[in-house]
Motif scaffolding. Structure first.
Motif, short mmCIF file in Angstrom:
data_model
loop_
_atom_site.label_atom_id
_atom_site.label_comp_id
_atom_site.label_asym_id
_atom_site.label_seq_id
_atom_site.Cartn_x
_atom_site.Cartn_y
_atom_site.Cartn_z
N THR A 176 30.56 -49.15 -28.04
CA THR A 176 30.07 -48.42 -29.22
C THR A 176 30.11 -46.91 -28.97
N GLY A 177 29.79 -46.51 -27.73
CA GLY A 177 29.87 -45.09 -27.38
C GLY A 177 31.30 -44.59 -27.36
N ALA A 178 32.20 -45.41 -26.82
CA ALA A 178 33.61 -45.01 -26.76
C ALA A 178 34.19 -44.85 -28.15
N LEU A 179 33.91 -45.81 -29.05
CA LEU A 179 34.45 -45.72 -30.41
C LEU A 179 33.84 -44.54 -31.16
N THR A 180 32.58 -44.26 -30.93
CA THR A 180 31.94 -43.08 -31.53
C THR A 180 32.65 -41.81 -31.09
N THR A 181 32.92 -41.71 -29.79
CA THR A 181 33.59 -40.53 -29.25
C THR A 181 35.00 -40.40 -29.80
N LEU A 182 35.72 -41.53 -29.89
CA LEU A 182 37.07 -41.50 -30.44
C LEU A 182 37.07 -40.98 -31.86
N ARG A 183 36.17 -41.45 -32.69
CA ARG A 183 36.11 -41.01 -34.08
C ARG A 183 35.73 -39.54 -34.17
N LEU A 184 34.82 -39.11 -33.32
CA LEU A 184 34.42 -37.70 -33.32
C LEU A 184 35.60 -36.80 -32.96
N ARG A 185 36.32 -37.17 -31.91
CA ARG A 185 37.45 -36.34 -31.46
C ARG A 185 38.63 -36.41 -32.41
N SER A 186 38.63 -37.42 -33.29
CA SER A 186 39.70 -37.54 -34.27
C SER A 186 39.31 -36.96 -35.62
N GLY A 187 38.16 -36.27 -35.67
CA GLY A 187 37.70 -35.65 -36.91
C GLY A 187 37.07 -36.61 -37.88
N ARG A 188 36.58 -37.76 -37.40
CA ARG A 188 35.99 -38.78 -38.28
C ARG A 188 34.59 -39.14 -37.78
N ALA A 189 33.77 -38.13 -37.54
CA ALA A 189 32.44 -38.37 -37.00
C ALA A 189 31.61 -39.22 -37.96
N GLY A 190 30.86 -40.14 -37.39
CA GLY A 190 29.99 -41.00 -38.21
C GLY A 190 28.87 -41.55 -37.37
N LEU A 191 28.16 -42.54 -37.91
CA LEU A 191 27.10 -43.20 -37.16
C LEU A 191 27.72 -44.02 -36.03
N VAL A 192 26.91 -44.32 -35.01
CA VAL A 192 27.39 -45.15 -33.91
C VAL A 192 27.63 -46.56 -34.45
N PRO A 193 28.84 -47.12 -34.27
CA PRO A 193 29.15 -48.43 -34.85
C PRO A 193 28.38 -49.55 -34.15
N THR A 194 28.32 -50.68 -34.80
CA THR A 194 27.64 -51.84 -34.22
C THR A 194 28.44 -52.38 -33.04
#
Length: 370
Positions: free
Chosen positions: A266-284
């Protein structure tokens, strides 16, 4: 024994643990959770790790990122100060280019008055957000370079001047005072740290004789060069006689290693989205486990997946021990941008048990809402 920065002297014993453990809290907000719940978990976690013998608890400053609820570290720290007794509290860090040094000195002077001798002021030179948000924070038409981190050394010097109340006679701010501030003749003030993920802050921290916190959790390839630069640049100061290094590291431990891996994802996917300009809530955990990380994703993430520690408590502690031996770190600061709040609390208990920290009860007892 500790020095002015609350760091253990090198000959002081801490049970069977080789170096102190601390916490870097992102106040992560997951899908389905509310900010109130994330902040309440931070309060519970601060009390929990204080009881287990962790040394310090820092809160990170980020802005315009839905999955991180720590946009105002000073406010969060004031709340934590009211619910803890011994734990050192600080910023990991305040992004100084976003703020006037006088305002930071006033905020952390107030925290020092609320929790004397327990406040750390960690400073970073990045904005902690995107360019548009940084501009909205500053509301300034300053010349290019101002507030961008290029003038960070001058801002640090100004902030330290306000904290200590010792501007030279001809300084333009010699009659300006940060209130609450130091009592005349006293050395009590928030203790300044520099944070970094490259060589710039490493060198500056060494030259100023300040302790240095390095973001190994998202810049692992720079860890050894930056620490070498810090140590070789170090000049003893009035507060710190020799270099002192804290390393930030992502650590996810669970009774079930499969669940620890899911939470790490969940942390890795959060970081990926943030670095790709798609910041959001931490996924399930379910969404993160189902996601297939491509080679392109791994390139965006850098070494995140390779350098995060996850598994049983013993597996995580083995990774922490290896990292400490490889880097010579004086302290390890554990971060966790996982989804599930109960897992976050349990994970630090699992790590504390495996690391050999004392199972001390909380002397303050429980309070309503904990």
């Amino acid at each position: 024994m500790t020095d002015l920065y609350g760091v253990p002297s090198r000959n002081s014993a801490r049970g069977s643990a080789p170096v102190p453990l601390s916490v870097l809290d992102l106040v992560a907000l997951g899908e389905g959770n509310k900010p109130h719940e994330a902040l309440l978990t931070s309060r519970r976690l601060a009390r929990q790790v204080e009881a287990r013998g962790f040394l310090r608890y820092w809160v990170a400053e980020h802005h315009s990122i839905p999955g991180i609820s720590s946009s105002s570290p000073a406010v969060v720290l004031a709340h934590l100060a009211a619910h803890t007794h011994r734990l050192r509290l600080g910023s990991g860090g305040v992004m100084l280019p976003n703020h006037a040094p006088l305002v930071v000195a006033e905020q952390f002077g107030t925290l020092e008055a609320l929790a004397p001798g327990r406040i750390d002021l960690g400073l970073g030179r990045a904005p902690g957000t995107d360019g548009a948000t940084a501009a909205a924070l500053r509301r300034s038409q300053a010349a290019p370079g101002a507030g961008s981190g290029d003038d960070f050394p001058a801002e640090v010097a100004e902030l330290v001047g306000f904290l200590r109340g010792d501007f030279p006679d001809r300084h333009p701010y010699r009659h300006v005072h940060a209130v609450p501030g130091p009592v005349q003749g006293s050395t009590e003030h928030p203790q300044v740290w520099l944070l970094g993920s490259s060589g710039f802050s490493a060198r500056l921290a060494g030259q100023l004789g300040l302790p240095f916190a390095f973001a190994h959790h998202f810049s692992a390839r720079n860890t050894l060069p930056a620490l070498e630069l810090y140590r070789s640049s170090f000049r003893p100061s009035a507060a710190l006689a020799e270099p002192y290094v804290v390393l930030g590291v992502f650590a996810f431990a669970g009774d079930d290693p499969a669940e620890a891996r899911r939470q790490a994802l969940t942390g890795a996917l959060t970081t990926l989205r943030l670095r790709s300009g798609r910041a959001g809530l931490v996924p399930t955990p379910e969404e993160a486990e189902a996601y297939v990380f491509t080679e392109r994703d791994r390139a965006v993430l850098g070494g995140w997946l390779d350098n995060a520690l996850y598994g049983t408590g013993e597996e995580v502690v083995a990774g922490l021990d290896e990292l400490q031996k490889r880097t010579g770190a004086d302290e390890l600061m554990l971060a966790m941008n996982s989804h599930t709040l109960d897992f976050r609390l349990r994970s630090y208990e699992v790590i504390a048990d495996a690391y050999g920290l004392p199972a001390a009860p909380d002397p303050a007892g429980s309070t309503p809402g904990d």
